[in-house]
Write a protein that holds these residues in place. Sequence first.
Motif, PDB file in Angstrom:
ATOM      1  N   ALA A  83       0.840  -1.206   0.000  1.00  0.00           N
ATOM      2  CA  ALA A  83       0.000   0.000   0.000  1.00  0.00           C
ATOM      3  C   ALA A  83       0.872   1.251   0.000  1.00  0.00           C
ATOM      4  O   ALA A  83       1.962   1.265   0.575  1.00  0.00           O
ATOM      5  N   ALA A  84       0.374   2.299  -0.655  1.00  0.00           N
ATOM      6  CA  ALA A  84       1.104   3.578  -0.668  1.00  0.00           C
ATOM      7  C   ALA A  84       1.071   4.179   0.735  1.00  0.00           C
ATOM      8  O   ALA A  84       0.085   4.027   1.462  1.00  0.00           O
ATOM      9  N   VAL A  86       0.953   6.796   3.990  1.00  0.00           N
ATOM     10  CA  VAL A  86       0.368   8.058   4.440  1.00  0.00           C
ATOM     11  C   VAL A  86       1.531   8.862   5.012  1.00  0.00           C
ATOM     12  O   VAL A  86       2.209   8.428   5.929  1.00  0.00           O
ATOM     13  N   HIS A 126      -2.093   1.060   5.811  1.00  0.00           N
ATOM     14  CA  HIS A 126      -1.062   1.716   5.005  1.00  0.00           C
ATOM     15  C   HIS A 126       0.162   2.001   5.873  1.00  0.00           C
ATOM     16  O   HIS A 126       0.015   2.302   7.063  1.00  0.00           O
ATOM     17  N   PRO A 190       3.684   6.570  -5.575  1.00  0.00           N
ATOM     18  CA  PRO A 190       2.385   7.040  -5.087  1.00  0.00           C
ATOM     19  C   PRO A 190       2.369   7.303  -3.582  1.00  0.00           C
ATOM     20  O   PRO A 190       3.055   6.630  -2.811  1.00  0.00           O
ATOM     21  N   HIS A 192      -0.570   7.870  -0.567  1.00  0.00           N
ATOM     22  CA  HIS A 192      -2.009   7.682  -0.352  1.00  0.00           C
ATOM     23  C   HIS A 192      -2.663   8.971   0.137  1.00  0.00           C
ATOM     24  O   HIS A 192      -3.727   9.369  -0.328  1.00  0.00           O
ATOM     25  N   ALA A 193      -2.014   9.609   1.105  1.00  0.00           N
ATOM     26  CA  ALA A 193      -2.490  10.898   1.625  1.00  0.00           C
ATOM     27  C   ALA A 193      -1.319  11.535   2.353  1.00  0.00           C
ATOM     28  O   ALA A 193      -0.403  10.838   2.789  1.00  0.00           O
ATOM     29  N   ALA A 375      -0.141  14.481  -4.490  1.00  0.00           N
ATOM     30  CA  ALA A 375      -0.803  13.598  -3.522  1.00  0.00           C
ATOM     31  C   ALA A 375      -1.964  14.333  -2.878  1.00  0.00           C
ATOM     32  O   ALA A 375      -1.921  15.554  -2.736  1.00  0.00           O
ATOM     33  N   SER A 415      -6.883   8.099   7.483  1.00  0.00           N
ATOM     34  CA  SER A 415      -6.387   7.903   6.108  1.00  0.00           C
ATOM     35  C   SER A 415      -5.671   6.579   5.935  1.00  0.00           C
ATOM     36  O   SER A 415      -5.521   6.101   4.818  1.00  0.00           O
ATOM     37  N   SER A 416      -5.169   6.013   7.015  1.00  0.00           N
ATOM     38  CA  SER A 416      -4.313   4.835   6.861  1.00  0.00           C
ATOM     39  C   SER A 416      -5.078   3.528   6.980  1.00  0.00           C
ATOM     40  O   SER A 416      -4.485   2.460   6.959  1.00  0.00           O
ATOM     41  N   SER A 418      -7.642   0.858   5.226  1.00  0.00           N
ATOM     42  CA  SER A 418      -7.866   0.564   3.799  1.00  0.00           C
ATOM     43  C   SER A 418      -9.203   1.129   3.351  1.00  0.00           C
ATOM     44  O   SER A 418     -10.175   1.156   4.093  1.00  0.00           O
ATOM     45  N   ARG A 421      -9.252   7.672   2.536  1.00  0.00           N
ATOM     46  CA  ARG A 421      -8.233   8.679   2.287  1.00  0.00           C
ATOM     47  C   ARG A 421      -7.885   9.234   3.637  1.00  0.00           C
ATOM     48  O   ARG A 421      -7.699  10.250   3.980  1.00  0.00           O
TER      49      ARG A 421
END
Length: 421
Positions: A83-84, A86, A126, A190, A192-193, A375, A415-416, A418, A421
């Motif tokens: 996962a991308a 945070v 994440h 990437p 994620h946030a 991002a 955000s972290s 799944s 955001r």
Amino acid sequence: MAEQDLAAIAALRVNGARLWDSLERMAQIGATAKGGVCRLALTELDREGRDLFVQWARDAGCTIRVDRMGNIFARRAGRNPDAAPVLTGSHADTQPTGGRYDGIYGVLGGLEVVRALNDAGIETDHPIEVVIWTNEEGSRFAPAMIASGVYAGVYPLDYGLSRTDASGTTIGEALAHIGYAGEEPVGGTPVHAAYELHIEQGAILERSGKTIGVVTAGQGQRWYEIELEGVDAHAGTTPMELRRDALVGAARMITFVEALGRRYAPYGRATVGMIDAKPNSRNTVPGRCFFTVEFRHPDSEVLAQMDAQLRDELARVAEAAQLGHKIEQIFNYAPVPFAPACIEAVRRAADALGLPNADIVSGAGHDACYLARVAPTGMIFIPCIDGLSHNEGEAITPEWCEAGANVLLHAMLASSQSGQR
Ligand SMILES: [Zn+2]
């Protein structure tokens, strides 16, 4: 997630005393006699500060990566290794007469989030990364926010590495010298946030009794250089009606610019910061005047209106006073809208924590403003006493300090997971 887990997560708080201690310890590196900090980018003191952060992050179980601009990423693994991340973070460099919180509060606030998650044994979906962005201040190396700018693709890497300080040392050389010329590519993966926690550097929150600023946007900026041309003339022999006084024209423009800023309250800013009248002699009517204009507003449409009104008024004033005029726009920095999902996560976290909060626009530039290009990004402000910043007297209260980090913790937690955001 089980219900009791959710309740445990909602009850989670940072350790405010530990964060405060870390800030105090870090403020010793480059401490000034007046209680501030001088830790210019990529100096020995910056190295010391970076080393301390890296050591603390490793102690908290993070792995460290350094990219070619010297940006440091301390990663706390998540449940899903693919996962991308945070992201959170800010800068560790200061102005020459800087304070103890500008920048570093966002870095150590991020570290405190990691420590608090460790204490509670919480695993996020994440990964979480805490970043130090190189040379945010732009004090030793111009321009400001150079390394987050390279990260976001605003500047090429070669441009970033080749910027020089006053003695001709490049950023690339300075990074190698302090051992932070990393191998990792800059950006391109990437995110994620992203969140940046920062002191407001203004007085809006404190004056309105709010603890948290939910930052919705960064101000756009437009800079201009203007020249008015009249005729140098004898101050004793030239009657008033025959004068073509460039300085008087500039004075009319200065009051107009100030009024324009007020017209677009509360976010409008309009400043004439520099003026140069020629020949600058007490008994000569000034035949030439150069001055600068700077506009800021979070809405590009408003900036375009301010631009048009400035040009109209300049033409009108110049014609009325029989002056030649020239206007050049030398800088156009578009406003930065932050991501609705991140803004909402910050607002929800502040509300859930029962913290008085208000939407606010960032008047200053921040690394997050560049990050927002690549991002989904949000910012959290806390007040600083009397709005004082870029000053050795910069101060915050332990309560604000803890409150901001708790908002960061819960925004990042949201955000972290799944799907969020
Ligand atoms: Zn800063």
